[in-house]
Design a protein around this motif. Structure first.
Motif, mmCIF file in Angstrom:
data_model
loop_
_atom_site.group_PDB
_atom_site.id
_atom_site.type_symbol
_atom_site.label_atom_id
_atom_site.label_comp_id
_atom_site.label_asym_id
_atom_site.label_seq_id
_atom_site.Cartn_x
_atom_site.Cartn_y
_atom_site.Cartn_z
ATOM 1 N N LEU A 68 -10.917 -10.715 -0.371
ATOM 2 C CA LEU A 68 -11.115 -9.262 -0.749
ATOM 3 C C LEU A 68 -11.385 -9.316 -2.090
ATOM 4 O O LEU A 68 -10.657 -9.640 -3.208
ATOM 5 C CB LEU A 68 -9.878 -8.476 -0.084
ATOM 6 C CG LEU A 68 -9.688 -7.156 -0.606
ATOM 7 C CD1 LEU A 68 -10.746 -6.189 0.138
ATOM 8 C CD2 LEU A 68 -8.128 -6.675 -0.235
ATOM 9 N N ALA A 69 -12.355 -8.449 -2.630
ATOM 10 C CA ALA A 69 -12.609 -7.911 -3.919
ATOM 11 C C ALA A 69 -12.606 -6.305 -3.845
ATOM 12 O O ALA A 69 -13.357 -5.767 -3.144
ATOM 13 C CB ALA A 69 -13.893 -8.424 -4.600
ATOM 14 N N GLU A 70 -11.622 -5.982 -4.751
ATOM 15 C CA GLU A 70 -11.561 -4.336 -4.897
ATOM 16 C C GLU A 70 -11.836 -4.045 -6.431
ATOM 17 O O GLU A 70 -11.395 -4.734 -7.490
ATOM 18 C CB GLU A 70 -9.907 -3.818 -4.580
ATOM 19 C CG GLU A 70 -9.894 -4.107 -3.199
ATOM 20 C CD GLU A 70 -8.509 -3.519 -2.703
ATOM 21 O OE1 GLU A 70 -8.313 -2.235 -2.581
ATOM 22 O OE2 GLU A 70 -7.345 -4.365 -2.838
ATOM 23 N N ALA A 71 -12.655 -3.098 -6.606
ATOM 24 C CA ALA A 71 -12.839 -2.653 -8.086
ATOM 25 C C ALA A 71 -11.817 -2.769 -9.144
ATOM 26 O O ALA A 71 -10.740 -2.080 -8.613
ATOM 27 C CB ALA A 71 -13.808 -1.540 -8.135
ATOM 28 N N GLY A 72 -11.712 -3.455 -10.160
ATOM 29 C CA GLY A 72 -10.725 -3.374 -11.134
ATOM 30 C C GLY A 72 -9.664 -4.209 -10.791
ATOM 31 O O GLY A 72 -8.717 -4.410 -11.597
ATOM 32 N N TRP A 116 5.402 -7.755 -3.294
ATOM 33 C CA TRP A 116 4.768 -7.084 -4.469
ATOM 34 C C TRP A 116 3.559 -7.133 -4.281
ATOM 35 O O TRP A 116 2.602 -5.966 -4.893
ATOM 36 C CB TRP A 116 5.453 -7.809 -5.803
ATOM 37 C CG TRP A 116 6.742 -7.358 -6.197
ATOM 38 C CD1 TRP A 116 7.159 -6.000 -5.818
ATOM 39 C CD2 TRP A 116 7.850 -8.074 -7.016
ATOM 40 N NE1 TRP A 116 8.494 -5.904 -6.480
ATOM 41 C CE2 TRP A 116 8.869 -7.125 -6.936
ATOM 42 C CE3 TRP A 116 7.765 -9.282 -7.269
ATOM 43 C CZ2 TRP A 116 10.076 -7.438 -7.733
ATOM 44 C CZ3 TRP A 116 8.855 -9.649 -7.965
ATOM 45 C CH2 TRP A 116 9.952 -8.822 -8.137
ATOM 46 N N LEU A 117 2.888 -8.198 -4.194
ATOM 47 C CA LEU A 117 1.129 -8.515 -4.279
ATOM 48 C C LEU A 117 0.781 -7.587 -3.277
ATOM 49 O O LEU A 117 -0.281 -6.903 -3.500
ATOM 50 C CB LEU A 117 1.089 -9.858 -3.888
ATOM 51 C CG LEU A 117 -0.375 -10.458 -4.211
ATOM 52 C CD1 LEU A 117 -0.754 -10.506 -5.768
ATOM 53 C CD2 LEU A 117 -0.827 -11.435 -3.444
ATOM 54 N N ARG A 118 1.073 -7.784 -1.745
ATOM 55 C CA ARG A 118 0.345 -6.987 -0.787
ATOM 56 C C ARG A 118 0.524 -5.413 -1.153
ATOM 57 O O ARG A 118 -0.354 -4.528 -0.517
ATOM 58 C CB ARG A 118 1.320 -7.196 0.690
ATOM 59 C CG ARG A 118 0.982 -8.444 0.950
ATOM 60 C CD ARG A 118 1.306 -8.528 2.516
ATOM 61 N NE ARG A 118 1.610 -10.023 3.005
ATOM 62 C CZ ARG A 118 2.902 -10.326 3.204
ATOM 63 N NH1 ARG A 118 3.784 -9.864 2.895
ATOM 64 N NH2 ARG A 118 3.088 -11.751 3.645
ATOM 65 N N ALA A 119 1.674 -5.033 -1.860
ATOM 66 C CA ALA A 119 2.031 -3.541 -2.004
ATOM 67 C C ALA A 119 0.795 -3.130 -2.912
ATOM 68 O O ALA A 119 0.427 -1.704 -2.934
ATOM 69 C CB ALA A 119 3.125 -3.323 -2.816
ATOM 70 N N GLY A 120 0.075 -3.983 -3.583
ATOM 71 C CA GLY A 120 -1.050 -3.768 -4.529
ATOM 72 C C GLY A 120 -2.392 -3.746 -3.830
ATOM 73 O O GLY A 120 -3.448 -3.412 -4.674
ATOM 74 N N GLN A 121 -2.278 -4.078 -2.625
ATOM 75 C CA GLN A 121 -3.592 -4.449 -2.006
ATOM 76 C C GLN A 121 -3.973 -3.369 -0.824
ATOM 77 O O GLN A 121 -3.205 -2.738 -0.133
ATOM 78 C CB GLN A 121 -3.822 -5.757 -1.361
ATOM 79 C CG GLN A 121 -3.566 -6.841 -2.227
ATOM 80 C CD GLN A 121 -3.532 -8.248 -1.385
ATOM 81 O OE1 GLN A 121 -2.924 -8.331 -0.415
ATOM 82 N NE2 GLN A 121 -3.835 -9.176 -2.117
ATOM 83 N N TRP A 122 -5.338 -3.029 -0.610
ATOM 84 C CA TRP A 122 -5.962 -2.250 0.243
ATOM 85 C C TRP A 122 -5.499 -0.665 0.087
ATOM 86 O O TRP A 122 -6.359 0.463 0.176
ATOM 87 C CB TRP A 122 -5.586 -2.608 1.817
ATOM 88 C CG TRP A 122 -6.001 -3.673 2.114
ATOM 89 C CD1 TRP A 122 -5.412 -5.027 2.213
ATOM 90 C CD2 TRP A 122 -7.297 -4.071 2.558
ATOM 91 N NE1 TRP A 122 -5.935 -6.109 2.330
ATOM 92 C CE2 TRP A 122 -7.149 -5.569 2.824
ATOM 93 C CE3 TRP A 122 -8.363 -3.372 2.857
ATOM 94 C CZ2 TRP A 122 -8.341 -6.075 3.357
ATOM 95 C CZ3 TRP A 122 -9.517 -4.089 3.221
ATOM 96 C CH2 TRP A 122 -9.760 -5.567 3.587
ATOM 97 N N LEU A 123 -4.287 -0.452 -0.035
ATOM 98 C CA LEU A 123 -3.832 1.180 -0.280
ATOM 99 C C LEU A 123 -2.466 1.066 -1.113
ATOM 100 O O LEU A 123 -1.609 0.525 -0.563
ATOM 101 C CB LEU A 123 -3.637 1.727 1.032
ATOM 102 C CG LEU A 123 -3.386 3.346 0.830
ATOM 103 C CD1 LEU A 123 -4.309 4.035 0.355
ATOM 104 C CD2 LEU A 123 -2.686 3.718 2.415
#
Length: 315
Positions: free
Chosen positions: A109-113, A294-301
């Motif tokens: 997964l690549a999310e901008a920024g 913590w990491l998952r909390a910053g992914q997707w939403l």
């Protein structure tokens, strides 16, 4: 609304738990972390053969033909055992990336920024930018990898890379990026739910075994309250995640992700409190659940985006 699982759904959940216990037990999890937390190619193929990535593809396309609620049950189990790798992105892109459904290709997964996890193992990137989605692979991916720089990750099971701007790389657009983001958020919430439940189990087990002043620490009121609070968090999040899987409503998915993030992080923190100083050592698993949460909390939403979605729905 009836949230009782069907016999087939219970069998699916049990089968996935047994599969992961046999293929990714604690010893293999620790070995994966000692090896840098990368994606295990052999394990990835085994998961593909078991149908994890093709779970939602129609049977006419070689898939299993199940729906979003069944995927939620599967990723709940994935979250319990800290299975590493971009499993959600690979499942969501299974129809668009050759070999992904069979576990022969890894889709990160690549999310901008934001940093990209497991970039070195990726055969393709699912790029999300707002409500747009595209797949980046081949020569464009190789150029991107060559320009990326590794960065220190808080989660030892998720190696991270900082990548340059994604706009300059040719890619294949995917339809309905907003749906992909919503489903990715819900499946991540399911992983958080599994992690929250596992932290609760670990805390209760430790509280029943560890003694102080001649009695198990679980007999002390302060510890009981911590464990009771963990149960409330996990079950509240479970209701929200299950409901959102059935309705697929964007606002309910936002609420489910928010509650599941809070349950995973809060339960891991309270589990650490129950374990005392032991929980901070490498030998204990609880700090690994906290770091992954913590990491998952910053992914997707993220929490901020979920709160904005909930506030907007209030009018």
């Amino acid at each position: 609304m009836d949230f009782q699982l069907s016999d087939d759904q219970r069998a699916l959940r049990t089968g996935m738990r047994e599969l992961l216990a046999g293929r990714f037990d604690r010893d293999r999890m620790r070995a994966a972390l000692d090896g840098g937390g990368g994606v295990g190619g052999a394990l990835w193929l085994e998961l593909g053969a078991a149908g994890l990535f093709a779970l939602r593809l129609p049977e006419t396309a070689g898939g299993v033909g199940l729906g979003l609620p069944e995927s939620v049950l599967v990723f709940d189990e994935v979250g319990r055992c800290l299975l590493p790798g971009p499993l959600i992105a690979t499942q969501l892109a299974a129809a668009a990336v050759k070999g992904a459904a069979e576990g022969e290709a890894v889709v990160a997964l690549a999310e901008a920024g934001r940093p990209v996890g497991h970039l070195a193992a990726a055969d393709a990137l699912l790029v999300l930018d707002g409500d747009s989605a595209r797949v980046l692979s081949g020569g464009a991916l190789r150029r991107l990898v060559g320009a990326a720089e590794p960065v220190r990750s808080l989660d030892p099971g998720t190696p991270l890379w900082r990548v340059p701007g994604l706009a300059g790389y040719e890619s294949e657009p995917l339809p309905d990026g907003a749906r992909l983001r919503r489903e990715g958020a819900l499946l991540t919430a399911a992983e958080q739910l599994g992690s929250a439940a596992r932290s609760l189990e670990a805390a209760v087990q430790h509280a029943g075994e560890r003694e102080q002043f001649g009695a198990p620490i679980g007999s002390f009121q302060a510890v009981k309250h911590l464990c009771a609070g963990m149960l409330v968090r996990a079950e509240t999040a479970r209701s929200a995640v299950y409901a959102a899987a059935v309705t697929e409503d964007p606002v309910e998915i936002a609420g489910a992700k928010l509650l599941a993030d809070e349950a995973a992080v809060g339960n891991a923190r309270d589990c650490l409190q129950v374990h005392g100083g032991m929980g901070f050592t490498w030998e204990a698993d609880v700090h690994l659940h906290l770091k992954r949460a913590w990491l998952r909390a910053g992914q997707w939403l993220t929490a901020a985006d979920a709160e904005e979605a909930l506030a907007a729905d209030l009018g």
